[in-house]
Write an enzyme that holds these catalytic residues in place. Structure first.
Site, PDB file in Angstrom:
ATOM      1  N   ASP A   1       0.828  -1.218   0.000  1.00 33.95           N
ATOM      2  CA  ASP A   1       0.000   0.000   0.000  1.00 33.95           C
ATOM      3  C   ASP A   1       0.855   1.258   0.000  1.00 33.95           C
ATOM      4  O   ASP A   1       2.049   1.226   0.325  1.00 33.95           O
ATOM      5  CB  ASP A   1      -0.944   0.011   1.214  1.00 33.95           C
ATOM      6  CG  ASP A   1      -0.182   0.097   2.546  1.00 33.95           C
ATOM      7  OD1 ASP A   1       0.792  -0.654   2.716  1.00 33.95           O
ATOM      8  OD2 ASP A   1      -0.571   0.922   3.383  1.00 33.95           O
TER       9      ASP A   1
ATOM     10  N   GLU B   1       0.097  -1.110   5.603  1.00 34.62           N
ATOM     11  CA  GLU B   1       1.172  -0.703   6.518  1.00 34.62           C
ATOM     12  C   GLU B   1       1.028   0.774   6.896  1.00 34.62           C
ATOM     13  O   GLU B   1       1.242   1.154   8.039  1.00 34.62           O
ATOM     14  CB  GLU B   1       2.540  -0.926   5.861  1.00 34.62           C
ATOM     15  CG  GLU B   1       3.720  -0.715   6.797  1.00 34.62           C
ATOM     16  CD  GLU B   1       4.272   0.715   6.845  1.00 34.62           C
ATOM     17  OE1 GLU B   1       5.102   0.989   7.714  1.00 34.62           O
ATOM     18  OE2 GLU B   1       3.849   1.570   6.035  1.00 34.62           O
TER      19      GLU B   1
ATOM     20  N   ASP C   1       7.814   4.239  -1.434  1.00 35.06           N
ATOM     21  CA  ASP C   1       7.466   3.668  -0.128  1.00 35.06           C
ATOM     22  C   ASP C   1       6.146   2.926  -0.307  1.00 35.06           C
ATOM     23  O   ASP C   1       5.105   3.534  -0.257  1.00 35.06           O
ATOM     24  CB  ASP C   1       7.361   4.794   0.903  1.00 35.06           C
ATOM     25  CG  ASP C   1       6.905   4.312   2.260  1.00 35.06           C
ATOM     26  OD1 ASP C   1       6.857   3.095   2.469  1.00 35.06           O
ATOM     27  OD2 ASP C   1       6.581   5.161   3.105  1.00 35.06           O
TER      28      ASP C   1
HETATM   29 ZN   LIG Z   1       6.767   2.206   4.120  1.00 39.37          ZN
END
Ligand SMILES: [Zn+2]
Length: 409
Positions: free
Chosen positions: A82, A176, A142
């Site tokens: 995610d 997350e 990320d």
């Molecule tokens: Zn991360």
């Protein structure tokens, strides 16, 4: 081998933002399944065993050890699928460029520039190929950089069957970014002796220390009465809230702390004369100081209850996660193994205390020791997010040394 930047961009183009406000968790958003299904299929193509996508949107797979490596530790590699939803993720207009120093014009038309003076980390990637956005969305490095690096490693082993490696468990997780990535992680089925999350930060980073974290909900009951006849009767809940906050150490807040300094953070305040509600988060790397922060909140509430009457201030304190260093210190070889791999990939390892938590901190306390490794990404959770392609390649090497035969001492 597919070029890592191409693999990364394929994953980055799939929208996978998780959503804190969703009533559901794991996954909070169905779009995360789009990437999960793709990874499931690719892991099968790469020859992994026991590949499965669960209804909670976790993808698991297993690569058996090569002959002669069966007795080595079974290592887990984990990345999250995610991305944040606080900045738009689409339409993603990412491009690869050779960074030669100075400011980077992300968007000529809108005048969006990533300035070297503001983002000093650019100085570490002079001469690198980097991937940036057009300054209107995040990149999602990320943690799609982490996903791409793990998948590249698997592809490498597929194309180099002669290359020895230990047994590797792989997992890609949802949610997350909203703190739920470890919620339904199946540690037993994963079967690794220990694992590494590959999630954010420079390629030579290893994170084995996180905050201890608690959330505090404060309910204040006041007494509302017409202001004209309030004398000696009214109790203004908002005033009590302000008093409570003023009793906490004013320098111990996020905006005045760094490194291993902890804090009290007032993150929400609402209400009226009759009733007010405050929300704090408490953070500290040190366990004793963490406990002392919780005790201080209790003492402050008790003082105010003495002054205004029992039941005026009610606290609910809930621990969120703990510093994974508490467990990792018992098994120092886990982080040491990563430091060696980083050195063998030609870098000097840097150990950073995380001013936050990681899925790894939760997993560590669920019985799967799990420090975090960098991915080559920078400025995550914003439109200036970028990733170094050179460092992504380096991280794949780190993972290769990590899972390959151990160096003779
Ligand atoms: Zn991360």
């Amino acid at each position: 081998m597919e070029k890592i930047e191409e693999r990364f961009l394929r994953y980055a183009r799939i929208l996978t933002a998780s959503d804190e406000d969703s009533p559901r968790r794991c996954p909070s958003t169905d779009c995360q399944f789009d990437l999960a299904r793709l990874l499931e299929a690719e892991m099968r193509d790469l020859g992994l065993r026991n590949v499965r996508l669960t209804e909670d949107c976790y993808v698991y797979g297993f690569l058996p050890a090569t002959p002669g490596m069966e007795r080595e530790d079974r290592i887990g590699l984990i990345a999250h699928m995610d991305t944040v939803n606080c900045v738009p993720a689409a339409p993603l207009k990412a491009r690869v460029l050779k960074y030669t120093g100075g400011d980077v014009v992300l968007n000529e038309e809108k005048g969006i520039v990533m300035r070297e003076a503001q983002f000093e980390n650019l100085r570490g990637v002079v001469g690198h190929e980097i991937i940036v956005t057009d300054g209107t969305t995040c990149l999602g490095a990320d943690d799609k950089a982490g996903v791409a690096e793990i998948m590249s490693l698997l592809e490498y082993y597929r194309e180099h069957p002669e290359e020895p490696h230990c047994a590797i468990s792989v997992a890609f997780t949802p949610d997350e970014e909203i703190g739920s990535g470890a919620d339904r992680f199946d540690v037993a089925a994963f079967g690794a002796d220990y694992a590494y999350t590959v999630d954010g930060g420079e390629a030579n980073e290893i994170e084995e220390e996180t905050f201890n974290a608690a959330g505090v909900r404060v309910i204040i009951r006041g007494l509302s009465i017409h202001p004209g006849s309030a004398k000696d009767k009214m109790l203004n809940a908002l005033k009590v809230a302000m008093e409570l906050d003023a009793m906490l150490p004013c320098a111990e807040v996020p905006e005045h702390t760094m490194g291993r300094e902890g804090f009290y953070h007032l993150c929400a305040l609402s209400g009226g004369v009759d009733r007010a509600e405050m929300r704090y988060i408490l953070r500290d790397h040190d366990t004793d100081r963490f406990e002392a922060r919780k005790a201080r909140m209790e003492k402050t509430a008790a003082f105010l209850n003495d002054r205004y009457g029992e039941g005026t201030v009610c606290l609910e304190i809930r621990d969120s996660y703990y510093n994974m260093a508490l467990r990792l210190r018992e098994k120092p070889w886990i982080a040491e193994r990563a430091r060696r791999a980083i050195r063998r990939a030609g870098m000097e390892p840097v150990t950073q205390p995380v001013r936050g938590g990681t899925d790894g901190s939760r997993l560590t306390f669920m019985g799967l020791p799990c420090p975090n490794l960098g991915t080559g990404g920078r400025n995550c959770h914003g439109v200036y997010e970028y990733v170094s392609v050179d460092e992504m390649r380096r991280v794949v090497e780190v993972l290769r040394f990590l899972t390959g035969p151990r160096e003779a001492d």
